[in-house]
Design an enzyme around this catalytic site. Structure first.
Site, mmCIF file in Angstrom:
data_model
loop_
_atom_site.group_PDB
_atom_site.id
_atom_site.type_symbol
_atom_site.label_atom_id
_atom_site.label_comp_id
_atom_site.label_asym_id
_atom_site.label_seq_id
_atom_site.Cartn_x
_atom_site.Cartn_y
_atom_site.Cartn_z
ATOM 1 N N THR A 19 0.659 -1.661 0.105
ATOM 2 C CA THR A 19 0.186 0.176 -0.153
ATOM 3 C C THR A 19 0.677 1.272 0.085
ATOM 4 O O THR A 19 0.244 2.232 0.390
ATOM 5 C CB THR A 19 -1.451 0.143 1.445
ATOM 6 O OG1 THR A 19 0.013 -0.032 2.429
ATOM 7 C CG2 THR A 19 -2.233 -1.331 1.304
ATOM 8 N N ASP A 21 3.789 3.566 -0.697
ATOM 9 C CA ASP A 21 3.931 5.003 -2.389
ATOM 10 C C ASP A 21 4.878 4.480 -3.293
ATOM 11 O O ASP A 21 4.519 4.802 -4.421
ATOM 12 C CB ASP A 21 4.792 6.531 -1.839
ATOM 13 C CG ASP A 21 5.044 7.452 -2.517
ATOM 14 O OD1 ASP A 21 3.775 7.598 -2.991
ATOM 15 O OD2 ASP A 21 5.968 8.142 -3.335
ATOM 16 N N ALA A 23 4.833 0.681 -4.566
ATOM 17 C CA ALA A 23 4.349 0.082 -4.421
ATOM 18 C C ALA A 23 3.237 1.366 -5.875
ATOM 19 O O ALA A 23 2.839 -0.025 -7.182
ATOM 20 C CB ALA A 23 3.600 -0.383 -3.213
ATOM 21 N N ARG A 24 2.775 2.240 -5.242
ATOM 22 C CA ARG A 24 1.879 3.125 -6.292
ATOM 23 C C ARG A 24 2.558 3.101 -7.490
ATOM 24 O O ARG A 24 1.866 3.645 -8.302
ATOM 25 C CB ARG A 24 1.114 3.489 -4.873
ATOM 26 C CG ARG A 24 -0.089 3.124 -4.149
ATOM 27 C CD ARG A 24 -0.709 4.397 -2.889
ATOM 28 N NE ARG A 24 -1.435 4.610 -4.110
ATOM 29 C CZ ARG A 24 -1.391 6.571 -3.823
ATOM 30 N NH1 ARG A 24 -0.031 6.747 -3.524
ATOM 31 N NH2 ARG A 24 -1.785 6.732 -4.767
ATOM 32 N N ASP A 178 18.754 -1.264 -7.744
ATOM 33 C CA ASP A 178 19.272 0.154 -8.417
ATOM 34 C C ASP A 178 18.195 0.334 -9.621
ATOM 35 O O ASP A 178 18.313 -0.179 -10.355
ATOM 36 C CB ASP A 178 20.459 -0.024 -8.198
ATOM 37 C CG ASP A 178 20.801 1.702 -8.348
ATOM 38 O OD1 ASP A 178 20.607 2.282 -8.749
ATOM 39 O OD2 ASP A 178 22.331 2.072 -7.848
ATOM 40 N N HIS A 179 17.742 1.267 -9.285
ATOM 41 C CA HIS A 179 16.834 1.405 -10.856
ATOM 42 C C HIS A 179 17.247 1.889 -11.777
ATOM 43 O O HIS A 179 17.439 2.042 -13.034
ATOM 44 C CB HIS A 179 15.825 1.835 -10.120
ATOM 45 C CG HIS A 179 15.980 3.185 -9.846
ATOM 46 N ND1 HIS A 179 16.270 4.636 -8.723
ATOM 47 C CD2 HIS A 179 15.778 4.587 -10.797
ATOM 48 C CE1 HIS A 179 16.090 5.870 -8.266
ATOM 49 N NE2 HIS A 179 15.658 5.839 -9.949
ATOM 50 N N HIS A 241 24.034 4.333 -6.732
ATOM 51 C CA HIS A 241 24.347 5.376 -8.186
ATOM 52 C C HIS A 241 24.751 5.722 -8.838
ATOM 53 O O HIS A 241 24.949 4.861 -9.596
ATOM 54 C CB HIS A 241 22.499 6.389 -8.063
ATOM 55 C CG HIS A 241 21.673 5.850 -7.174
ATOM 56 N ND1 HIS A 241 21.040 4.831 -7.435
ATOM 57 C CD2 HIS A 241 20.262 6.623 -7.196
ATOM 58 C CE1 HIS A 241 19.527 4.593 -7.295
ATOM 59 N NE2 HIS A 241 19.210 5.641 -6.290
#
Length: 487
Positions: A19, A21, A23-24, A178-179, A241
């Protein structure tokens, strides 16, 4: 050219913190887009797990609302949205206790399915979640866990976290995400380097003058003030990053493109990083926006700590002690409330050893620029004659290597980093994820830098909002007769 989508095997994905941030905004929209693309099988199951008291129906409604807000096009894919919501369910769970675990175990009952557990929660819950997954028989050979940063706040805590996870899962089951590494251009960088004869022979100190890595944000700390003031730019951005980007730029060619071969070479880079001298570090804190200080206050006001010495900006110069990069400086900078939002790697090549042209032709350098955001792409600056009469005047022009026109409108599909990385988890491909020893080596290099400015009592230098950072940052390069590339 149409992109080829290869479906992944059936899987169950449990999103702890389902639920929240992240995830959304990221996880659920990424899964929906892969579902629409046909990569995610309709037999897959996504289970949200959190403390909130919600029914399946109310959670499904929350997911639908999140997709309409954060996934452009969800409204126009009503049928696909309905089908996607059909694979969603919810479990109310206590990460620190036993409530909900029996229900979750009943949902994960199929054999020969990939079981993925996304820890979209605070790091303090990683250990309890891993322990309970094993205690309820969910940490079997098909299980994989996805761990979000921060991976500790120093070497000691990183080692402790790695040791905790290792008690319940093998390293091959742990995906430290790490996006930045999921961005298309980051992977294209490896293709450009290792798939072409053109660049690799020049990728060394003989031909490269220096390398710049910049990650600039226009936003301030926002709602992350409490966390950010404990972390700062060095822990929040440089240790992970920027470090990962530096590794991909500087590493030796791996023997093959597989997870451990790539990560072995990245680890060698981190271990070869030289200590950073105090005069090669600049730290800063942003001032309030003079036109709207109420909306955009200064850093200390934003974090609620009037005596804070935490940096919202850091720039540094370092070297890599190996044959390839001996003598080539690497300049790193990152900051908040900067003039433009930009993430860019610039490989600045040396000038030609001798110019045959007149002095008024100027001195020119080739620059390979890898842009990660806001618009991903790769360009190579080349020197040509300025068109027209009047002699040999030289100008620099960009050679675009994003190949959008060559690939066509379908071949240029933009895939969000989370889409790619989550699908890699399901496929069992760890190439774009950090290994435990990488994380520890990065902290081993970072800790003395942080401890050094703490021991010296250094105070971050103020800088104007929406600027290029403190003036001392520019001087860091000016001393070397260089300059930062424009953000």
């Amino acid at each position: 050219m149409v992109s080829r989508v290869i479906p992944v095997d059936p899987f169950d994905l449990v999103v702890f913190g389902g639920t929240g941030d992240l995830a959304r905004r990221k996880i659920l929209p990424a899964l929906f887009r892969r579902f629409c693309a046909g990569q995610m099988p309709e037999t897959a199951r996504i289970i949200g797990a959190a403390r909130s008291d919600m029914s399946d129906a109310s959670y499904t409604q929350m997911v639908a609302d999140a997709l309409r807000e954060f996934s452009p096009g969800a409204q126009s894919h009503a049928d696909r949205l309905r089908d996607f919501l059909g694979v969603i369910s919810y479990v109310r769970i206590d990460a620190m206790g036993e409530a909900g675990w029996a229900e979750l175990t009943q949902k994960i009952t199929s054999v020969d399915r990939v079981e993925a557990y996304y820890f979209s929660v605070a790091p303090s819950l990683f250990g309890p979640l891993a322990e309970r997954l094993q205690g309820h028989g969910l940490a079997d050979r098909n299980a994989r866990i996805v761990v979000e940063k921060p991976f500790g706040r120093d070497l000691e805590t990183a080692k402790a976290l790695n040791a905790t996870l290792a008690r319940y899962f093998d390293e091959t089951q742990i995906y430290r995400i790490d996006h930045y590494l999921g961005k298309e251009t980051v992977q294209n960088l490896m293709a450009v380097r290792f798939g072409n004869m053109l660049f690799e022979p020049l990728w060394n100190s003989q031909f490269v003058d220096h390398i710049q890595i910049t990650v600039a944000e226009t936003v301030g700390v926002g709602g992350r003030g409490e966390y950010y003031d404990r972390a700062g730019a060095m822990r929040d951005m440089v240790q992970n990053h920027l470090m990962q980007l530096l590794c991909l730029i500087a590493m030796e060619p791996p023997a093959r493109f597989d997870p451990d071969a790539v990560r072995d070479e990245k680890l060698k880079v981190i271990r070869a990083l030289e200590p950073v001298e105090p005069h090669h570090i600049v730290r800063g804190q942003y001032n309030a926006d003079p036109d709207d200080a109420d909306t955009y206050p200064d850093y200390r006001t934003a974090v609620g700590n009037p005596r804070s010495r935490t940096e919202s900006f850091v720039a540094l110069k370092t070297h890599i002690a190996n044959w390839r990069w001996a003598g080539t400086p690497f300049y790193l900078r990152t900051g908040k409330r900067m003039r433009e939002r930009s993430s860019e790697i610039s490989i600045v090549f040396k000038e030609t050893p001798h110019s045959i042209f007149a002095e008024d032709a100027g001195r020119h350098r080739n620059v390979l620029s890898i842009k990660l955001q806001p618009n991903e792409g790769i360009t190579l600056g080349v020197t040509i004659k300025e068109p027209g009469p009047g002699g040999m005047r030289l100008i620099d022009v960009p050679l675009d290597m994003t190949f959008a026109e060559a690939l066509g409108p379908d071949g240029g599909e933009t895939v969000d980093a989370y889409e790619r990385l989550i699908m890699d988890v399901i496929r069992g491909n760890q190439t774009l994820f950090m290994r435990g020893d990488e994380v520890e080596a990065a902290w081993d290099w970072t800790d003395p830098i942080i401890q050094g400015w703490t021991d010296r009592g250094d105070v971050p230098k103020p800088y104007d909002s929406l600027s290029d950072g403190p003036d001392a940052s520019a001087q860091l390069l000016v001393r070397d007769k260089r300059e930062w590339r424009k953000i």
